[in-house]
Design a protein around this motif. Sequence first.
Motif, PDB file in Angstrom:
ATOM      1  N   ASN A   1      -4.479 -10.531  -3.589  1.00 36.95           N
ATOM      2  CA  ASN A   1      -3.289 -10.047  -4.064  1.00 36.95           C
ATOM      3  C   ASN A   1      -3.766  -8.694  -4.502  1.00 36.95           C
ATOM      4  OD1 ASN A   1      -1.791 -12.126  -3.550  1.00 36.95           O
ATOM      5  ND2 ASN A   1      -1.813 -13.415  -5.381  1.00 36.95           N
ATOM      6  N   ILE A   2      -3.506  -7.674  -4.009  1.00 32.84           N
ATOM      7  CA  ILE A   2      -3.832  -6.325  -4.343  1.00 32.84           C
ATOM      8  C   ILE A   2      -3.054  -5.171  -4.032  1.00 32.84           C
ATOM      9  CG2 ILE A   2      -5.294  -5.629  -2.504  1.00 32.84           C
ATOM     10  CD1 ILE A   2      -7.397  -4.439  -4.366  1.00 32.84           C
ATOM     11  N   THR A   3      -2.582  -4.277  -5.069  1.00 30.39           N
ATOM     12  CA  THR A   3      -1.692  -3.281  -4.646  1.00 30.39           C
ATOM     13  C   THR A   3      -2.696  -2.044  -4.659  1.00 30.39           C
ATOM     14  OG1 THR A   3      -0.155  -4.409  -6.196  1.00 30.39           O
ATOM     15  CG2 THR A   3       0.504  -1.898  -5.541  1.00 30.39           C
ATOM     16  N   ILE A   4      -2.327  -1.186  -3.663  1.00 34.09           N
ATOM     17  CA  ILE A   4      -3.102  -0.113  -3.387  1.00 34.09           C
ATOM     18  C   ILE A   4      -2.277   1.037  -3.528  1.00 34.09           C
ATOM     19  CG2 ILE A   4      -4.606   1.139  -1.771  1.00 34.09           C
ATOM     20  CD1 ILE A   4      -5.488  -1.387  -0.534  1.00 34.09           C
ATOM     21  N   ALA A   5      -2.692   2.341  -4.263  1.00 32.05           N
ATOM     22  CA  ALA A   5      -2.107   3.400  -4.310  1.00 32.05           C
ATOM     23  C   ALA A   5      -3.200   4.553  -3.566  1.00 32.05           C
ATOM     24  CB  ALA A   5      -1.666   3.937  -5.482  1.00 32.05           C
ATOM     25  N   CYS A  12       0.735  -1.124   0.000  1.00 34.99           N
ATOM     26  CA  CYS A  12       0.155  -0.184   0.043  1.00 34.99           C
ATOM     27  C   CYS A  12       1.000   1.164  -0.048  1.00 34.99           C
ATOM     28  CB  CYS A  12      -0.905   0.058   1.147  1.00 34.99           C
ATOM     29  SG  CYS A  12      -2.014   1.268   1.227  1.00 34.99           S
ATOM     30  N   HIS A  13       0.831   1.920  -1.094  1.00 34.94           N
ATOM     31  CA  HIS A  13       1.564   3.040  -1.185  1.00 34.94           C
ATOM     32  C   HIS A  13       0.805   4.372  -1.247  1.00 34.94           C
ATOM     33  CE1 HIS A  13       5.490   4.631  -3.265  1.00 34.94           C
ATOM     34  NE2 HIS A  13       4.879   5.784  -2.975  1.00 34.94           N
ATOM     35  N   ALA A  14       1.194   5.192  -0.170  1.00 37.57           N
ATOM     36  CA  ALA A  14       0.322   6.511  -0.003  1.00 37.57           C
ATOM     37  C   ALA A  14       0.897   7.733  -0.673  1.00 37.57           C
ATOM     38  CB  ALA A  14       0.387   7.083   1.391  1.00 37.57           C
ATOM     39  N   ILE A  15       0.316   8.364  -1.110  1.00 32.81           N
ATOM     40  CA  ILE A  15       0.870   9.829  -1.946  1.00 32.81           C
ATOM     41  C   ILE A  15       0.141  10.955  -1.031  1.00 32.81           C
ATOM     42  CG2 ILE A  15       0.891  11.363  -3.868  1.00 32.81           C
ATOM     43  CD1 ILE A  15       0.426   8.546  -5.529  1.00 32.81           C
ATOM     44  N   ILE A  16       0.927  11.770  -0.459  1.00 30.38           N
ATOM     45  CA  ILE A  16       0.320  12.931   0.258  1.00 30.38           C
ATOM     46  C   ILE A  16       0.980  14.137  -0.068  1.00 30.38           C
ATOM     47  CG2 ILE A  16       0.062  11.482   2.413  1.00 30.38           C
ATOM     48  CD1 ILE A  16       2.530  12.626   3.648  1.00 30.38           C
ATOM     49  N   LYS A  53      -5.914  -5.361 -10.018  1.00 32.42           N
ATOM     50  CA  LYS A  53      -4.573  -5.450  -9.512  1.00 32.42           C
ATOM     51  C   LYS A  53      -4.156  -4.539  -8.923  1.00 32.42           C
ATOM     52  CE  LYS A  53      -3.244  -8.357 -13.536  1.00 32.42           C
ATOM     53  NZ  LYS A  53      -2.781  -8.131 -14.778  1.00 32.42           N
ATOM     54  N   LEU A  54      -4.541  -3.317  -9.250  1.00 38.67           N
ATOM     55  CA  LEU A  54      -4.291  -2.077  -8.661  1.00 38.67           C
ATOM     56  C   LEU A  54      -5.371  -1.219  -8.434  1.00 38.67           C
ATOM     57  CD1 LEU A  54      -1.989   0.312  -7.913  1.00 38.67           C
ATOM     58  CD2 LEU A  54      -2.174   0.810 -10.187  1.00 38.67           C
ATOM     59  N   LEU A  55      -5.447  -0.808  -7.043  1.00 39.89           N
ATOM     60  CA  LEU A  55      -6.527   0.019  -6.626  1.00 39.89           C
ATOM     61  C   LEU A  55      -5.995   1.355  -6.347  1.00 39.89           C
ATOM     62  CD1 LEU A  55      -9.587   0.147  -5.947  1.00 39.89           C
ATOM     63  CD2 LEU A  55      -9.027  -0.375  -3.686  1.00 39.89           C
ATOM     64  N   LEU A  56      -6.561   2.439  -7.283  1.00 38.73           N
ATOM     65  CA  LEU A  56      -6.076   3.712  -6.931  1.00 38.73           C
ATOM     66  C   LEU A  56      -7.346   4.528  -5.948  1.00 38.73           C
ATOM     67  CD1 LEU A  56      -4.988   4.709 -10.423  1.00 38.73           C
ATOM     68  CD2 LEU A  56      -3.671   3.807  -8.506  1.00 38.73           C
ATOM     69  N   LEU A  57      -6.948   4.980  -4.880  1.00 37.25           N
ATOM     70  CA  LEU A  57      -8.177   5.751  -4.072  1.00 37.25           C
ATOM     71  C   LEU A  57      -7.459   7.153  -4.039  1.00 37.25           C
ATOM     72  CD1 LEU A  57      -7.940   2.821  -1.285  1.00 37.25           C
ATOM     73  CD2 LEU A  57      -9.798   3.287  -2.842  1.00 37.25           C
ATOM     74  N   LEU A  62      -2.888  10.818 -10.559  1.00 37.74           N
ATOM     75  CA  LEU A  62      -3.794   9.586 -10.842  1.00 37.74           C
ATOM     76  C   LEU A  62      -4.213   9.622 -12.312  1.00 37.74           C
ATOM     77  CD1 LEU A  62      -5.670   8.478  -7.850  1.00 37.74           C
ATOM     78  CD2 LEU A  62      -3.453   7.997  -8.332  1.00 37.74           C
ATOM     79  N   ASN A  63      -4.869  11.020 -12.475  1.00 38.76           N
ATOM     80  CA  ASN A  63      -5.460  10.974 -13.898  1.00 38.76           C
ATOM     81  C   ASN A  63      -4.513  10.657 -15.113  1.00 38.76           C
ATOM     82  OD1 ASN A  63      -7.740  12.133 -12.608  1.00 38.76           O
ATOM     83  ND2 ASN A  63      -7.088  14.315 -12.956  1.00 38.76           N
ATOM     84  N   CYS A  64      -3.253  10.822 -14.930  1.00 41.32           N
ATOM     85  CA  CYS A  64      -2.234  10.141 -16.203  1.00 41.32           C
ATOM     86  C   CYS A  64      -2.143   8.709 -15.877  1.00 41.32           C
ATOM     87  CB  CYS A  64      -0.875  10.868 -15.662  1.00 41.32           C
ATOM     88  SG  CYS A  64      -0.898  12.636 -16.027  1.00 41.32           S
TER      89      CYS A  64
END
Lengths: 398, 251
Positions: B199-203, B31-35, B168-172, B46-48
């Motif tokens: 198996n899920i990757t989260i950004a 889980c990768h956070a972008i702050i 596979k990748l969830l963008l929140l 994210l739009n990109c």
Amino acid sequence: MFGLDKKDASLLLIVAVLVAFAPFFLNPFPEGSGWAQFNAGYPDLMQRFVIFGIFAIGFNILFGLTGYLSFGHAAFLGVGSYAAVWMFKLLSMNVIPAIALAVITAGAFALIIGYVSLRRSGIYFSILTLAFAQMSFALAYSVLTPITGGETGLQLALDDPRIFGGAATEGNIPVPGFFGLEMRDSAQLVLGNWVFTFNVGYYFAAIIMLLSFYLSIRIFRSPFGMMLRAVKSNQQRLNYTGLNPRPYTLAAFVISGMYAGLAGGLMASMDPLAGAERMFWTASGEVVLMTILGGVGTLIGPVLGAGMIKYMENIISKINSDILHSWFAFLPDGLEDLVVTLIYPFIGKGWHLTLGIVFMLVVIFLPGGLVQGGQKLAGLFGRKKAQEPKNATTEPAE
Amino acid sequence: MGILEVKDVNKRFGGLQALGNVNLSVAENTCHAIIGPNGAGKSTLLNCLVGKLIPDTGSVMFDGQSVLGRTPFEINQMGISRVFQTPEIFGDLTVMENMLIPCFAKRDGSFALHGIRSVFSESGLRDQAEQMLEEVNMLDKRNMHSASMSRGDKRRLEMAMCLVQNPKLLLLDEPTAGMARADTNNTIDLLKEIKEKRNITIAIIEHDMHVVFSLAERITVLAQGTPLVEDTPENIKGHPKVKEAYLGEAA
Ligand SMILES: Nc1ncnc2c1ncn2[C@@H]1O[C@H](COP(=O)(O)OP(=O)(O)OP(=O)(O)O)[C@@H](O)[C@H]1O
Ligand SMILES: [Mg+2]
């Protein structure tokens, strides 16, 4: 029943019964009475009810579900009519191949026009369809005269090179039929002062209308129908959910174009001629009015709207000043003239004015159309309402 | 090599450099956070990724394939689902229908013409949708008109719509904004649970630091379109540059 849930099945059943007994319902007034002019149970008008019903049912699949407002659907109806008449001229007077070709040709046209027009949405989409329809009209009216008959329209002729049954018609132009049943044949039932007419063409068109209605219910309740409502609701979400809105809307466009072609083919089957005016933009606007008047996105609304407009067109337009005078003869002379003068602009050729007022009233007070009016009435009489949430799965059902 | 590799992405809006040389690598199953402060370019980034915007330069690779030049629905079909900053749901449809649409998209691809079959004959998909609704505690709302729900419920529905696709990748994008505290905690628990089970990757983009520190294994701090630092939550907490970025915004 037939893969429909209870509510839809009973709606279909009610419509089927109404359509089957329409010759009775629509002729409530005895022959010769002053009210007889309000009778709508004559073949020509009844045929129009169901044929325009088909047109509006199809239009609603596009407009009601996806929200894309086409202003050019009359083009497909016209194309269907031309295709059917050509089939009568060249193949046989049987209506089945004529209607089949009408549907296919209209579908092909809709595919091309839809493919281009659906590159835009909203007002630009509407204008594109309008432009295409007016181009089709112009082509049919002049440029393509050898195919369309131009101003006079396309008609049957004695020397048509018909493959089947061409020789058997010496001296008379044959009429369209369904394996021996002629569309214009009628039987009459006289009960006292009442005369009821049962016309082959009407019942043929009515059966096709019921099939089209059934198909439209199935489409409304299918995953495809759900996707179309999703297109109307939020295209952005649809895109980011992995669905491509374009082919869905194009499929809806083609299906509604095929419904229009079916209506056009049926019109030519009832009366084998086709003219460019069927493609004129006012004809496209009429189906929009029908759908909105009846209730956009409802199942039965478009049929009601089509019936209402065709009834007004044929009945109100027949009222003239003499009739008005006879109605108001009981008033003192001066007052009679005044009342007649006031009402006169709304009858005869002025029926459009009446339609306009009715349309405005409906849109302002019943944005859900006649169907909403019916629901309100039903609510007034306190039917159900309390135990609603049981089956609150979809939009208003009827 | 991460499942998502963003390399030297630049994006300008007129005179504004919304993204400047962004490099980001998200490892699989993390889980990768972008702050970062408001206007830092987080949503633009994210739009990109999902095809809403096309970067001026740079590359975006997902699962070994470039996403650039693909349409949003193709990118979703590759396995990226996104929750938006303002909830994007089908407001005219019921909650259940909202859930069924991603199920159809997952099973049938970007277009399938089931014009005659009944929606309600799709019992397999319905079960899937109901199970997911159960997980987000919304099963009792399944026949509700989705537009009439609260903002928090709309967010949870949107998240459920994304999760039911098993991406596979969830963008929140700020998934807990507008939620009550209790719902925020439920969301944290749900995401933790989902991460353990699948198996899920989260950004995740998030202003709520409680959410960020509960979930994230890596954090990237974005300021004025450029990543300042990338590190573990422990190291980010006391990082001077991070404080500066946030304080700079306040000043
Ligand atoms: N489509 C666009 N056109 C022009 N400018 C835009 C566009 N989208 C974003 N911007 C600008 O780019 C900058 C970054 O915006 P972005 O939405 O990515 O910020 P953010 O980090 O998500 O902020 P927030 O925390 O408020 O959501 C802002 O200054 C914004 O005004
Ligand atoms: Mg943002």
